[in-house]
Design an enzyme around this catalytic site. Structure first.
Site, PDB file in Angstrom:
ATOM      1  N   SER A 193      41.807  37.644  52.846  1.00 58.90           N
ATOM      2  CA  SER A 193      42.286  36.391  52.379  1.00 58.90           C
ATOM      3  C   SER A 193      42.725  36.481  51.092  1.00 58.90           C
ATOM      4  O   SER A 193      42.572  37.548  50.289  1.00 58.90           O
ATOM      5  CB  SER A 193      41.339  35.278  52.803  1.00 58.90           C
ATOM      6  OG  SER A 193      40.538  35.206  51.963  1.00 58.90           O
ATOM      7  N   LYS A 194      43.209  35.372  50.498  1.00 59.30           N
ATOM      8  CA  LYS A 194      43.818  35.338  49.145  1.00 59.30           C
ATOM      9  C   LYS A 194      42.706  35.582  48.259  1.00 59.30           C
ATOM     10  O   LYS A 194      42.916  36.088  47.386  1.00 59.30           O
ATOM     11  CB  LYS A 194      44.279  33.921  48.800  1.00 59.30           C
ATOM     12  CG  LYS A 194      45.601  33.705  49.382  1.00 59.30           C
ATOM     13  CD  LYS A 194      46.571  32.798  48.541  1.00 59.30           C
ATOM     14  CE  LYS A 194      47.837  32.625  49.026  1.00 59.30           C
ATOM     15  NZ  LYS A 194      47.882  31.381  50.162  1.00 59.30           N
ATOM     16  N   ARG A 195      41.479  35.279  48.683  1.00 63.61           N
ATOM     17  CA  ARG A 195      40.089  35.428  47.581  1.00 63.61           C
ATOM     18  C   ARG A 195      40.049  37.271  47.397  1.00 63.61           C
ATOM     19  O   ARG A 195      39.735  37.413  46.329  1.00 63.61           O
ATOM     20  CB  ARG A 195      38.859  35.391  48.282  1.00 63.61           C
ATOM     21  CG  ARG A 195      38.561  34.007  48.473  1.00 63.61           C
ATOM     22  CD  ARG A 195      37.231  33.660  48.956  1.00 63.61           C
ATOM     23  NE  ARG A 195      37.216  34.192  50.435  1.00 63.61           N
ATOM     24  CZ  ARG A 195      36.529  35.132  50.591  1.00 63.61           C
ATOM     25  NH1 ARG A 195      35.530  35.725  49.835  1.00 63.61           N
ATOM     26  NH2 ARG A 195      36.315  35.610  51.935  1.00 63.61           N
ATOM     27  N   HIS A 196      40.730  38.144  48.244  1.00 63.69           N
ATOM     28  CA  HIS A 196      40.657  39.526  48.003  1.00 63.69           C
ATOM     29  C   HIS A 196      41.836  39.982  47.185  1.00 63.69           C
ATOM     30  O   HIS A 196      41.732  40.903  46.628  1.00 63.69           O
ATOM     31  CB  HIS A 196      40.779  40.309  49.330  1.00 63.69           C
ATOM     32  CG  HIS A 196      39.548  39.881  50.299  1.00 63.69           C
ATOM     33  ND1 HIS A 196      39.447  39.122  51.234  1.00 63.69           N
ATOM     34  CD2 HIS A 196      38.225  40.202  50.151  1.00 63.69           C
ATOM     35  CE1 HIS A 196      38.481  38.812  51.742  1.00 63.69           C
ATOM     36  NE2 HIS A 196      37.617  39.754  51.245  1.00 63.69           N
ATOM     37  N   GLY A 197      42.782  39.325  47.010  1.00 66.74           N
ATOM     38  CA  GLY A 197      44.284  39.661  46.461  1.00 66.74           C
ATOM     39  C   GLY A 197      45.349  39.129  47.298  1.00 66.74           C
ATOM     40  O   GLY A 197      45.177  38.326  47.839  1.00 66.74           O
TER      41      GLY A 197
END
Ligand code: GLU
Length: 526
Positions: free
Chosen positions: A257-261
């Site tokens: 998800s966006k949290r990872h990049g």
């Protein structure tokens, strides 16, 4: 799997967001399977959720697929034998089949209003009961139904899910799966009160009428599959084969998800990734091809794709590995290809560099005239922004072409190019003392280095690269400094940056006079 059946697979996204890596992986595996079997790859738009629908997501789907080179045989914009392939154009069909299930006694009218459903939900939460519809209308008599319909009461159609027994199906990857029917969501809605179908109804009707042979989708859809199998049974249709693909997770084991990049394809595109690198890397997520081989074209992937080579366990998305692939594919480009690929990023900013709408979501990387010193002229040829450089478009182009083989070795992304070419087209700022004096040396020694650099620079023209390198080494030795400490001040003086394309080549392209003039200027300031 049945060998004699024509392979017809589909990628069926809902246009409620930008295309992301997980979706691309599903699309790609479907594509590869179709191509490996001489079958058909179908692109279907599941746009039944009108509240989250946006036309720009539809455009993004087609753009992304085309950019990646994943050609579809039948689809929304293309038509085909079993179209239309856009669900909002098929609403009458879904309605017809919802009522057919009512006729067959496999589905029923439900007249419960939202207040009643809300009341049940509250009681269930308060009593820690499993959520879901209490099947109140499942037992209405035909007379009660008729009375409600005559009174014009709004209704939905619900599937009669068996309340006992189990649903079994085979997943190509996960083997035999068995679900207790009591664990299937109690009587899900098939047709909403506005006459729109739910995902489940539209998905099953379409897979059936589009003659889909294999459903390949992410493992997160497994909980829906027993319900789908029940729907096929209710219709009296044979269900497609199932193959639920391993999840794509981040390094922490959570769904990517966006949290990872970056996850959206546009974001990778804006950053200067090549479609070939994305295809190659994403194809490796949860699947193997030929032992010991990393690099594949789309054709090679298709040739070697086998369902037997899929992994059960989740794949981990490794940004570094994708970056590695990108570098590899950049190095495989010819100078002309690289020139064409980087030119938009050098001469334009943001959306204009890409012909796609990205800047509203992503901050623009360091691209465009501000960083490169080159803009795009009205005639479509690159021009130097700083007129005092006295460069014609032909000069700019020639200098860029000469630089391509040098930057090719250093680029991680196409967007890195702008800052790497700028020294040819702008007079760099004279570096401050602390930027130019090597760590263990002082100003006096640095001046000595720059003095020696003038002779070194004049001497390398007409030499081979090996000879020029040798000259650098012997100069450094004479001065009693490390090679790196000899080169760094020269690099700063000539290019204005600590990171530049290889120095000797850069000096050759910039020319003797300009290089020496920049060294003189720096010496004076020191
Ligand atoms: N529309 C669903 C999605 O957004 C399709 C799931 C399926 O392949 O059945 O992923």
């Amino acid at each position: 799997m049945a060998e004699n059946k024509e392979v017809r697979v589909r990628y069926a996204p809902s246009p409620t967001g930008m295309q992301h890596i997980g979706g691309v992986r599903t699309a790609l595996f479907n594509y590869l399977y179709a191509r490996s079997k001489g079958g058909k790859f179908i692109l279907r738009l599941e746009d039944t959720d009108r509240t989250r629908y946006d036309e720009k997501y539809v455009q993004n789907l087609y753009d992304t697929m085309a950019w990646l080179g994943l050609e579809w045989d039948e689809g929304g914009d293309k038509g085909g034998e079993y179209g239309p392939y856009v669900q909002s154009e098929r609403f009458e069909l879904y309605k017809k089949y919802a009522f057919e299930l009512v006729e067959k006694g496999e589905a029923y009218y439900c007249f419960c209003d939202s207040e009643r459903l809300e009341r049940i939900r509250k009681i269930q939460t308060e009593n820690k009961m499993a959520p879901g519809y209490d099947r109140n209308c499942r037992h209405l008599t035909p007379e009660e139904v008729k009375a409600n319909l005559d009174a014009g009461k709004p209704y939905v159609i619900r599937l009669k899910v068996p309340m006992e027994g189990v649903t079994k199906f085979h997943d190509h990857l996960l083997g035999d799966i068995e679900w207790k029917n009591e664990d299937i969501s109690p009587d899900p809605v098939l047709l909403k009160s506005d006459g729109f179908p739910t995902y489940h109804l539209a998905n099953i009707v379409d897979d059936h009428f589009m003659k889909i042979s294999h459903v390949m989708r992410a493992q997160e859809w497994i909980p829906s599959t027993p319900l789908h199998v029940q729907m096929y049974r209710a219709f009296g249709w044979e269900h497609p084969e199932f193959c639920h693909l391993p999840m794509v997770n981040g390094k922490d084991g959570q769904k990517l998800s966006k949290r990872h990049g970056a996850t959206s394809v546009n974001e990778f595109r804006a950053r200067g990734y090549l479609p070939k690198a994305i295809i190659n890397y994403v194809a490796m997520l949860g699947c193997s091809y030929i032992d010991g081989q990393d690099m594949y074209t789309l054709e090679e992937l298709a040739k070697n794709f086998k369902l037997e080579h899929l992994n059960k366990s989740p794949a981990v998305f490794d940004y570094k590995k994708l970056e590695w692939y990108n570098g590899q594919y950049i190095r495989m480009m010819s100078d002309e290809e690289l020139y064409d690929a980087v030119l938009p990023f050098i001469t334009k900013t943001g959306d204009a560099a890409l012909d796609i709408n990205v800047s509203e979501e992503f901050p623009a990387p360091h691209v465009g005239p501000e960083y490169s010193g080159i803009a795009m002229g009205d005639d479509g040829e690159p021009v130097c922004v700083d007129k005092s450089m006295n460069m014609t478009s032909a000069d700019v182009k020639a200098a860029l072409m000469q630089l391509m083989p040098l930057i090719k070795e250093r680029l991680k992304y196409l967007t890195d190019a702008a800052e790497m070419v700028h020294f040819l087209f702008t007079e760099p700022k004279v570096p401050a003392a602390d930027q130019i004096i090597p760590k263990k040396l002082d100003a006096a020694k640095t001046k000595e280095i720059l003095e020696a650099a003038k002779d070194f620079v004049s001497g390398i023209f007409g030499k081979t690269h090996e000879e020029a390198e040798e000259a650098a080494r012997s100069e450094a030795e004479k001065l009693g400094v490390k090679l790196g400490d000899f080169m760094m001040p020269i690099r700063m003086a000539v290019t204005g940056s600590r990171v530049s394309p290889p120095l000797i080549g850069s000096i050759w392209i910039l020319g003797k006079e300009k290089s020496i003039a920049r060294i003189e200027k720096t010496l004076k300031a020191l």
